[in-house]
Scaffold this motif. Structure first.
Motif, PDB file in Angstrom:
ATOM      1  N   SER A  58       0.820  -1.222   0.000  1.00 40.74           N
ATOM      2  CA  SER A  58       0.000   0.000   0.000  1.00 40.74           C
ATOM      3  C   SER A  58       0.851   1.269   0.000  1.00 40.74           C
ATOM      4  CB  SER A  58      -0.958   0.002   1.181  1.00 40.74           C
ATOM      5  OG  SER A  58      -0.262   0.005   2.401  1.00 40.74           O
ATOM      6  N   ILE A  59       1.990   1.257   0.639  1.00 39.93           N
ATOM      7  CA  ILE A  59       2.861   2.443   0.634  1.00 39.93           C
ATOM      8  C   ILE A  59       3.362   2.720  -0.774  1.00 39.93           C
ATOM      9  CG2 ILE A  59       5.071   3.363   1.463  1.00 39.93           C
ATOM     10  CD1 ILE A  59       4.543   1.842   4.097  1.00 39.93           C
ATOM     11  N   GLN A  60       3.740   1.690  -1.486  1.00 39.85           N
ATOM     12  CA  GLN A  60       4.216   1.854  -2.866  1.00 39.85           C
ATOM     13  C   GLN A  60       3.085   2.341  -3.773  1.00 39.85           C
ATOM     14  OE1 GLN A  60       5.619  -2.214  -3.115  1.00 39.85           O
ATOM     15  NE2 GLN A  60       7.759  -1.517  -3.261  1.00 39.85           N
ATOM     16  N   ILE A  61       1.894   1.814  -3.565  1.00 40.70           N
ATOM     17  CA  ILE A  61       0.746   2.237  -4.378  1.00 40.70           C
ATOM     18  C   ILE A  61       0.445   3.716  -4.127  1.00 40.70           C
ATOM     19  CG2 ILE A  61      -1.738   1.946  -4.720  1.00 40.70           C
ATOM     20  CD1 ILE A  61      -1.284  -1.069  -4.098  1.00 40.70           C
ATOM     21  N   LYS A  62       0.435   4.115  -2.855  1.00 36.73           N
ATOM     22  CA  LYS A  62       0.197   5.525  -2.526  1.00 36.73           C
ATOM     23  C   LYS A  62       1.228   6.424  -3.174  1.00 36.73           C
ATOM     24  CE  LYS A  62      -2.071   4.790   1.914  1.00 36.73           C
ATOM     25  NZ  LYS A  62      -1.966   4.988   3.376  1.00 36.73           N
ATOM     26  N   GLN A  63       2.488   6.035  -3.118  1.00 40.67           N
ATOM     27  CA  GLN A  63       3.546   6.850  -3.721  1.00 40.67           C
ATOM     28  C   GLN A  63       3.365   6.939  -5.233  1.00 40.67           C
ATOM     29  OE1 GLN A  63       5.899   8.712  -2.038  1.00 40.67           O
ATOM     30  NE2 GLN A  63       6.067   9.584  -4.080  1.00 40.67           N
ATOM     31  N   ARG A  64       3.010   5.831  -5.843  1.00 45.01           N
ATOM     32  CA  ARG A  64       2.787   5.831  -7.298  1.00 45.01           C
ATOM     33  C   ARG A  64       1.649   6.780  -7.663  1.00 45.01           C
ATOM     34  NH1 ARG A  64       0.332   1.225 -11.043  1.00 45.01           N
ATOM     35  NH2 ARG A  64       1.111   1.987 -13.024  1.00 45.01           N
ATOM     36  N   ILE A  65       0.562   6.740  -6.870  1.00 42.36           N
ATOM     37  CA  ILE A  65      -0.582   7.620  -7.126  1.00 42.36           C
ATOM     38  C   ILE A  65      -0.183   9.078  -6.925  1.00 42.36           C
ATOM     39  CG2 ILE A  65      -2.873   8.288  -6.284  1.00 42.36           C
ATOM     40  CD1 ILE A  65      -3.313   5.249  -5.707  1.00 42.36           C
ATOM     41  N   HIS A  66       0.556   9.373  -5.850  1.00 42.39           N
ATOM     42  CA  HIS A  66       1.021  10.750  -5.610  1.00 42.39           C
ATOM     43  C   HIS A  66       1.852  11.252  -6.790  1.00 42.39           C
ATOM     44  CE1 HIS A  66      -0.227  11.559  -1.480  1.00 42.39           C
ATOM     45  NE2 HIS A  66       0.076  10.306  -1.184  1.00 42.39           N
ATOM     46  N   ASP A  67       2.783  10.428  -7.250  1.00 41.24           N
ATOM     47  CA  ASP A  67       3.635  10.818  -8.377  1.00 41.24           C
ATOM     48  C   ASP A  67       2.806  11.080  -9.635  1.00 41.24           C
ATOM     49  OD1 ASP A  67       5.816  10.517  -6.713  1.00 41.24           O
ATOM     50  OD2 ASP A  67       6.381   8.535  -7.505  1.00 41.24           O
ATOM     51  N   TYR A  68       1.817  10.230  -9.868  1.00 38.62           N
ATOM     52  CA  TYR A  68       0.983  10.377 -11.051  1.00 38.62           C
ATOM     53  C   TYR A  68       0.143  11.648 -10.979  1.00 38.62           C
ATOM     54  CZ  TYR A  68      -1.726   8.961 -15.102  1.00 38.62           C
ATOM     55  OH  TYR A  68      -2.304   8.911 -16.336  1.00 38.62           O
ATOM     56  N   ILE A  69      -0.410  11.907  -9.813  1.00 41.09           N
ATOM     57  CA  ILE A  69      -1.258  13.088  -9.633  1.00 41.09           C
ATOM     58  C   ILE A  69      -0.459  14.367  -9.847  1.00 41.09           C
ATOM     59  CG2 ILE A  69      -2.504  14.424  -7.863  1.00 41.09           C
ATOM     60  CD1 ILE A  69      -3.736  11.777  -6.949  1.00 41.09           C
ATOM     61  N   ASP A  70       0.789  14.370  -9.398  1.00 41.43           N
ATOM     62  CA  ASP A  70       1.628  15.564  -9.576  1.00 41.43           C
ATOM     63  C   ASP A  70       1.809  15.915 -11.048  1.00 41.43           C
ATOM     64  OD1 ASP A  70       1.942  15.950  -6.870  1.00 41.43           O
ATOM     65  OD2 ASP A  70       3.857  14.875  -6.761  1.00 41.43           O
ATOM     66  N   GLN A  71       1.661  14.939 -11.936  1.00 36.47           N
ATOM     67  CA  GLN A  71       1.849  15.170 -13.368  1.00 36.47           C
ATOM     68  C   GLN A  71       0.540  15.111 -14.156  1.00 36.47           C
ATOM     69  OE1 GLN A  71       4.700  12.234 -14.618  1.00 36.47           O
ATOM     70  NE2 GLN A  71       6.115  12.778 -12.974  1.00 36.47           N
ATOM     71  N   ALA A  72      -0.562  14.906 -13.485  1.00 38.75           N
ATOM     72  CA  ALA A  72      -1.841  14.676 -14.162  1.00 38.75           C
ATOM     73  C   ALA A  72      -2.428  15.949 -14.745  1.00 38.75           C
ATOM     74  CB  ALA A  72      -2.834  14.065 -13.182  1.00 38.75           C
ATOM     75  N   ASN A  73      -3.229  15.764 -15.801  1.00 39.51           N
ATOM     76  CA  ASN A  73      -3.923  16.896 -16.395  1.00 39.51           C
ATOM     77  C   ASN A  73      -5.228  17.161 -15.629  1.00 39.51           C
ATOM     78  OD1 ASN A  73      -5.892  15.076 -17.296  1.00 39.51           O
ATOM     79  ND2 ASN A  73      -4.968  14.886 -19.324  1.00 39.51           N
ATOM     80  N   GLU A  74      -5.893  18.250 -15.976  1.00 41.32           N
ATOM     81  CA  GLU A  74      -7.097  18.656 -15.253  1.00 41.32           C
ATOM     82  C   GLU A  74      -8.210  17.620 -15.374  1.00 41.32           C
ATOM     83  OE1 GLU A  74     -10.266  22.325 -14.998  1.00 41.32           O
ATOM     84  OE2 GLU A  74      -8.370  22.643 -16.025  1.00 41.32           O
ATOM     85  N   ARG A  75      -8.363  17.024 -16.534  1.00 38.19           N
ATOM     86  CA  ARG A  75      -9.404  16.018 -16.734  1.00 38.19           C
ATOM     87  C   ARG A  75      -9.253  14.860 -15.750  1.00 38.19           C
ATOM     88  NH1 ARG A  75      -9.158  11.360 -19.103  1.00 38.19           N
ATOM     89  NH2 ARG A  75     -11.035  10.300 -19.769  1.00 38.19           N
ATOM     90  N   PHE A  76      -8.029  14.360 -15.619  1.00 33.18           N
ATOM     91  CA  PHE A  76      -7.780  13.256 -14.708  1.00 33.18           C
ATOM     92  C   PHE A  76      -8.046  13.681 -13.259  1.00 33.18           C
ATOM     93  CE2 PHE A  76      -5.058  10.867 -11.821  1.00 33.18           C
ATOM     94  CZ  PHE A  76      -5.437   9.574 -12.117  1.00 33.18           C
ATOM     95  N   LEU A  77      -7.605  14.878 -12.903  1.00 33.61           N
ATOM     96  CA  LEU A  77      -7.819  15.369 -11.541  1.00 33.61           C
ATOM     97  C   LEU A  77      -9.307  15.489 -11.221  1.00 33.61           C
ATOM     98  CD1 LEU A  77      -5.019  18.070 -11.339  1.00 33.61           C
ATOM     99  CD2 LEU A  77      -5.016  15.790 -10.293  1.00 33.61           C
ATOM    100  N   MET A  78     -10.086  15.941 -12.186  1.00 33.09           N
ATOM    101  CA  MET A  78     -11.533  16.049 -11.982  1.00 33.09           C
ATOM    102  C   MET A  78     -12.155  14.661 -11.786  1.00 33.09           C
ATOM    103  SD  MET A  78     -12.089  19.246 -11.893  1.00 33.09           S
ATOM    104  CE  MET A  78     -13.841  19.419 -12.021  1.00 33.09           C
ATOM    105  N   LEU A  79     -11.696  13.696 -12.550  1.00 34.34           N
ATOM    106  CA  LEU A  79     -12.198  12.329 -12.401  1.00 34.34           C
ATOM    107  C   LEU A  79     -11.866  11.766 -11.018  1.00 34.34           C
ATOM    108  CD1 LEU A  79     -11.272  10.832 -15.881  1.00 34.34           C
ATOM    109  CD2 LEU A  79     -13.571  11.254 -15.007  1.00 34.34           C
TER     110      LEU A  79
END
Length: 77
Positions: free
Chosen positions: A3-24
């Motif tokens: 779960s720690i690795q998954i959380k980190q992966r999600i955090h990293d992805y969100i930092d680079q995500a576009n607005e559409r993904f963030l809204m979803l």
């Protein structure tokens, strides 16, 4: 992956995500937070309501207006 690795992966992805993904993701969070009030009821109350519904479907019980008329008549004396 733990779960720690998954959380980190999600955090990293969100930092680079576009607005559409963030809204979803935001909509997913909102949907997850909304719980059905039924799930918050005590199991005994849920069972009682289920029994009442079953009895009503079997034609048992009386309509609300009938019960209220009886109560009004009894207490208006």
């Amino acid at each position: 992956m733990n779960s720690i690795q998954i959380k980190q992966r999600i955090h990293d992805y969100i930092d680079q995500a576009n607005e559409r993904f963030l809204m979803l993701v935001n909509e997913m969070i909102d949907a997850d937070k909304k719980q059905d009030w039924w799930d918050d009821l005590d199991p005994n109350i849920q069972a009682s309501i289920d029994r009442a519904i079953a009895q009503s479907e079997q034609g048992k019980g009386r309509p609300h207006y009938e019960v209220m008329s009886e109560i009004r008549a009894k207490h208006q004396k």
